[in-house]
Design an enzyme around this catalytic site. Structure first.
Site, PDB file in Angstrom:
ATOM      1  N   HIS A  83       0.852   5.209   1.212  1.00  0.00           N
ATOM      2  CA  HIS A  83       0.170   6.374   2.132  1.00  0.00           C
ATOM      3  C   HIS A  83       0.478   7.625   1.385  1.00  0.00           C
ATOM      4  O   HIS A  83       1.587   8.000   1.114  1.00  0.00           O
ATOM      5  CB  HIS A  83       1.110   6.234   3.399  1.00  0.00           C
ATOM      6  CG  HIS A  83       1.154   5.276   4.271  1.00  0.00           C
ATOM      7  ND1 HIS A  83       0.209   5.031   5.479  1.00  0.00           N
ATOM      8  CD2 HIS A  83       1.677   4.173   4.349  1.00  0.00           C
ATOM      9  CE1 HIS A  83       0.268   3.971   5.899  1.00  0.00           C
ATOM     10  NE2 HIS A  83       1.298   3.396   5.466  1.00  0.00           N
ATOM     11  N   HIS A 128       0.848  -1.365  -0.039  1.00  0.00           N
ATOM     12  CA  HIS A 128      -0.086  -0.200   0.147  1.00  0.00           C
ATOM     13  C   HIS A 128       1.031   1.124   0.010  1.00  0.00           C
ATOM     14  O   HIS A 128       1.996   1.182   0.196  1.00  0.00           O
ATOM     15  CB  HIS A 128      -1.029  -0.022   1.261  1.00  0.00           C
ATOM     16  CG  HIS A 128      -0.283  -0.166   2.662  1.00  0.00           C
ATOM     17  ND1 HIS A 128      -0.065  -1.455   3.055  1.00  0.00           N
ATOM     18  CD2 HIS A 128       0.176   0.705   3.519  1.00  0.00           C
ATOM     19  CE1 HIS A 128       0.617  -1.391   4.017  1.00  0.00           C
ATOM     20  NE2 HIS A 128       0.925  -0.149   4.658  1.00  0.00           N
TER      21      HIS A 128
HETATM   22  P1  5GP Z   1       1.706   0.328   7.334  1.00  0.00           P
HETATM   23  O1  5GP Z   1       2.271   0.368   8.850  1.00  0.00           O
HETATM   24  O2  5GP Z   1       1.534  -1.245   7.024  1.00  0.00           O
HETATM   25  O3  5GP Z   1       2.514   1.065   6.241  1.00  0.00           O
HETATM   26  O4  5GP Z   1       0.308   1.051   7.628  1.00  0.00           O
HETATM   27  C1  5GP Z   1      -1.132   0.140   7.693  1.00  0.00           C
HETATM   28  C2  5GP Z   1      -1.864   1.415   7.780  1.00  0.00           C
HETATM   29  O5  5GP Z   1      -3.196   0.671   7.448  1.00  0.00           O
HETATM   30  C3  5GP Z   1      -2.084   2.076   9.033  1.00  0.00           C
HETATM   31  O6  5GP Z   1      -1.961   3.396   8.893  1.00  0.00           O
HETATM   32  C4  5GP Z   1      -3.349   1.648   9.559  1.00  0.00           C
HETATM   33  O7  5GP Z   1      -3.979   2.794  10.261  1.00  0.00           O
HETATM   34  C5  5GP Z   1      -4.039   1.368   8.193  1.00  0.00           C
HETATM   35  N1  5GP Z   1      -5.063   0.500   8.690  1.00  0.00           N
HETATM   36  C6  5GP Z   1      -5.018  -0.943   9.133  1.00  0.00           C
HETATM   37  N2  5GP Z   1      -6.243  -1.301   9.071  1.00  0.00           N
HETATM   38  C7  5GP Z   1      -7.077  -0.841   8.557  1.00  0.00           C
HETATM   39  C8  5GP Z   1      -8.504  -1.024   8.199  1.00  0.00           C
HETATM   40  O8  5GP Z   1      -9.235  -1.792   8.628  1.00  0.00           O
HETATM   41  N3  5GP Z   1      -9.078   0.155   7.421  1.00  0.00           N
HETATM   42  C9  5GP Z   1      -8.442   1.335   7.062  1.00  0.00           C
HETATM   43  N4  5GP Z   1      -8.821   2.303   6.632  1.00  0.00           N
HETATM   44  N5  5GP Z   1      -6.977   1.327   7.257  1.00  0.00           N
HETATM   45  C10 5GP Z   1      -6.457   0.436   7.986  1.00  0.00           C
END
Ligand code: 5GP
Ligand code: ZN
Length: 140
Positions: A104, A102
């Site tokens: 951001h 993903h």
């Molecule tokens: P990472 O740390 O893996 O780069 O970021 C994962 C992101 O996914 C986090 O910012 C977290 O808030 C978001 N996230 C995790 N679970 C969900 C969810 O069920 N729905 C949404 N909309 N965001 C999520």
């Protein structure tokens, strides 16, 4: 790539879990992060399950990449932010928590207090040439 039954982003992509979707097509989806670093924090995912950027097919990455400028402009328009970060974590060591690749988009303001350590270093004498050579071999 089949969906992963345990993956929260696969569930969002298939509609099994709700999300605040701002735009999607056949290949990707952009939605609000559920725990935003700032209001308007977006996540962009491929609808198919890939773990990291390294696994993402060029074609899918290209489609997501070409949507980023439009999403960034919308983010600035909607939030009135002064700028934004494009952040993309690969692997737990890099801060990846959700194991479905993903991107951001994080709205930034001058006084938002967000940030990260950027401990800039220097190459030891001769080392930069070794690294360049290794990259060129890897990419040959
Ligand atoms: P990472 O740390 O893996 O780069 O970021 C994962 C992101 O996914 C986090 O910012 C977290 O808030 C978001 N996230 C995790 N679970 C969900 C969810 O069920 N729905 C949404 N909309 N965001 C999520
Ligand atoms: Zn997934």
């Amino acid at each position: 790539m089949p969906a992963d039954a345990d993956c929260v982003f696969c569930k969002i992509a298939s509609g099994q879990l709700p999300a605040s979707i701002v735009r999607q097509n056949q290949t990707w989806m952009a939605f609000l992060d559920i725990t935003p670093l700032s209001e308007g924090h977006l996540l962009v995912i491929p609808k198919d399950h890939y773990l990291t950027l390294s696994e993402l097919p060029d074609e899918v990455c290209g489609q997501i990449g070409s949507a980023l400028p439009t999403l960034g402009r919308a983010l600035i328009q909607v939030t009135g932010a002064d700028g934004f970060n494009l952040l993309q974590n690969n692997g737990p060591v890099a801060g990846q928590v959700v194991p479905h690749v993903h991107f951001h988009l994080i709205p930034r303001r001058h006084d938002d207090g967000l940030g990260y350590r950027w401990n800039a270093g220097k190459y030891a004498p001769g080392r930069e040439a070794d690294v360049i050579s290794a990259f060129r071999n890897a990419l040959a």
